[in-house]
Motif scaffolding. Structure first.
Motif, PDB file in Angstrom:
ATOM      1  N   LEU A 193      -4.008   4.370  -3.240  1.00 44.69           N
ATOM      2  CA  LEU A 193      -3.361   3.525  -2.227  1.00 44.69           C
ATOM      3  C   LEU A 193      -2.900   2.197  -2.827  1.00 44.69           C
ATOM      4  CD1 LEU A 193      -2.636   3.074   0.786  1.00 44.69           C
ATOM      5  CD2 LEU A 193      -4.945   2.141   1.075  1.00 44.69           C
ATOM      6  N   GLU A 194      -3.696   1.652  -3.737  1.00 47.97           N
ATOM      7  CA  GLU A 194      -3.383   0.364  -4.363  1.00 47.97           C
ATOM      8  C   GLU A 194      -2.440   0.507  -5.556  1.00 47.97           C
ATOM      9  OE1 GLU A 194      -7.212  -1.218  -5.331  1.00 47.97           O
ATOM     10  OE2 GLU A 194      -7.863  -1.203  -3.244  1.00 47.97           O
TER      11      GLU A 194
ATOM     12  N   LYS B 242     -12.454   1.588   4.788  1.00 55.24           N
ATOM     13  CA  LYS B 242     -12.690   2.109   3.436  1.00 55.24           C
ATOM     14  C   LYS B 242     -13.458   3.429   3.483  1.00 55.24           C
ATOM     15  CE  LYS B 242     -12.401  -1.532   0.131  1.00 55.24           C
ATOM     16  NZ  LYS B 242     -12.965  -1.904  -1.146  1.00 55.24           N
TER      17      LYS B 242
ATOM     18  N   SER C  92       1.232   5.039   8.690  1.00 56.01           N
ATOM     19  CA  SER C  92       0.859   4.187   7.557  1.00 56.01           C
ATOM     20  C   SER C  92       0.177   2.941   8.089  1.00 56.01           C
ATOM     21  CB  SER C  92       2.104   3.812   6.751  1.00 56.01           C
ATOM     22  OG  SER C  92       2.719   4.960   6.253  1.00 56.01           O
TER      23      SER C  92
ATOM     24  N   LYS D 135       0.853  -1.189   0.000  1.00 51.17           N
ATOM     25  CA  LYS D 135       0.000   0.000   0.000  1.00 51.17           C
ATOM     26  C   LYS D 135       0.892   1.243   0.000  1.00 51.17           C
ATOM     27  CE  LYS D 135      -3.879  -2.348   1.957  1.00 51.17           C
ATOM     28  NZ  LYS D 135      -4.934  -2.374   2.916  1.00 51.17           N
ATOM     29  N   ASP D 136       0.537   2.188  -0.844  1.00 49.57           N
ATOM     30  CA  ASP D 136       1.354   3.379  -1.040  1.00 49.57           C
ATOM     31  C   ASP D 136       0.737   4.589  -0.333  1.00 49.57           C
ATOM     32  OD1 ASP D 136       3.113   5.305  -1.897  1.00 49.57           O
ATOM     33  OD2 ASP D 136       2.932   4.821  -4.034  1.00 49.57           O
ATOM     34  N   TRP D 137       0.963   4.651   0.978  1.00 53.63           N
ATOM     35  CA  TRP D 137       0.418   5.752   1.777  1.00 53.63           C
ATOM     36  C   TRP D 137       1.067   7.085   1.411  1.00 53.63           C
ATOM     37  CZ3 TRP D 137      -4.043   5.323   4.041  1.00 53.63           C
ATOM     38  CH2 TRP D 137      -4.496   4.061   4.420  1.00 53.63           C
TER      39      TRP D 137
ATOM     40  N   ASP E 155      -3.652   0.596   8.162  1.00 53.29           N
ATOM     41  CA  ASP E 155      -4.922   0.357   7.483  1.00 53.29           C
ATOM     42  C   ASP E 155      -6.012   1.212   8.097  1.00 53.29           C
ATOM     43  OD1 ASP E 155      -4.039  -1.418   5.585  1.00 53.29           O
ATOM     44  OD2 ASP E 155      -4.402  -3.182   6.821  1.00 53.29           O
TER      45      ASP E 155
ATOM     46  N   SER F 107      -8.584   5.176  -2.502  1.00 54.97           N
ATOM     47  CA  SER F 107      -8.356   3.729  -2.392  1.00 54.97           C
ATOM     48  C   SER F 107      -7.568   3.221  -3.598  1.00 54.97           C
ATOM     49  CB  SER F 107      -9.680   2.969  -2.292  1.00 54.97           C
ATOM     50  OG  SER F 107     -10.312   3.260  -1.076  1.00 54.97           O
TER      51      SER F 107
END
Length: 137
Positions: A72-73, A51, A46, A3-5, A48, A69
């Motif tokens: 993030l993906e 949603k 960073s 995940k690319d915070w 979770d 979202s």
């Protein structure tokens, strides 16, 4: 995929600058806690998140609800949500068409009244009566 915070943080910061928004304004628009807005914008933690948190932040920044979202993906939200970006525009177009239809219907009703008035004046004229538009019949 990781995940690319950091990408989420950059996207939020860039969008806030584009819209001229401060954190407090994003908080008010999103309904999120100010601390959450700060953490997301500055990538302080960073971890979770539900949603709904990213959806609320996306919507506050005038994006489709899945925009952050997708960021993030590591996906391109422009490609993935291209049709979603057209929805507000299409709704505005439909609303404008409805407005124009209402205007046309009003003008058609006025035209029917004017035609009836013209016919009455022509009928009176043919019968030899002099009428003026400001006089009652």
């Amino acid at each position: 995929m990781a995940k690319d915070w950091a990408a989420v943080s950059r996207a939020i910061t860039t969008r806030m600058e584009e819209l001229g928004l401060k954190q407090a304004e994003v908080k008010a628009r999103s309904g999120l806690a100010l601390q959450t807005v700060r953490e997301l914008q500055l990538n302080l933690t960073s971890r979770d998140r539900p949603k709904r948190t990213l959806a609320a932040m996306s919507e506050a920044l005038e994006w489709p609800s899945d925009h952050l979202s997708l960021v993030l993906e590591g996906k391109d939200p422009g490609e993935a949500a291209g049709s979603d970006l057209m929805v507000p525009t299409l709704r505005a177009v439909v609303a404008e068409f409805k407005n124009l239809r209402d205007i046309v219907e009003r003008h058609e009703a006025e035209l029917v009244e004017l035609r009836a008035l013209k016919a009455a004046i022509q009928s009176d004229s043919a019968a030899g009566k002099e009428t003026r538009p400001d006089e009652p019949r």
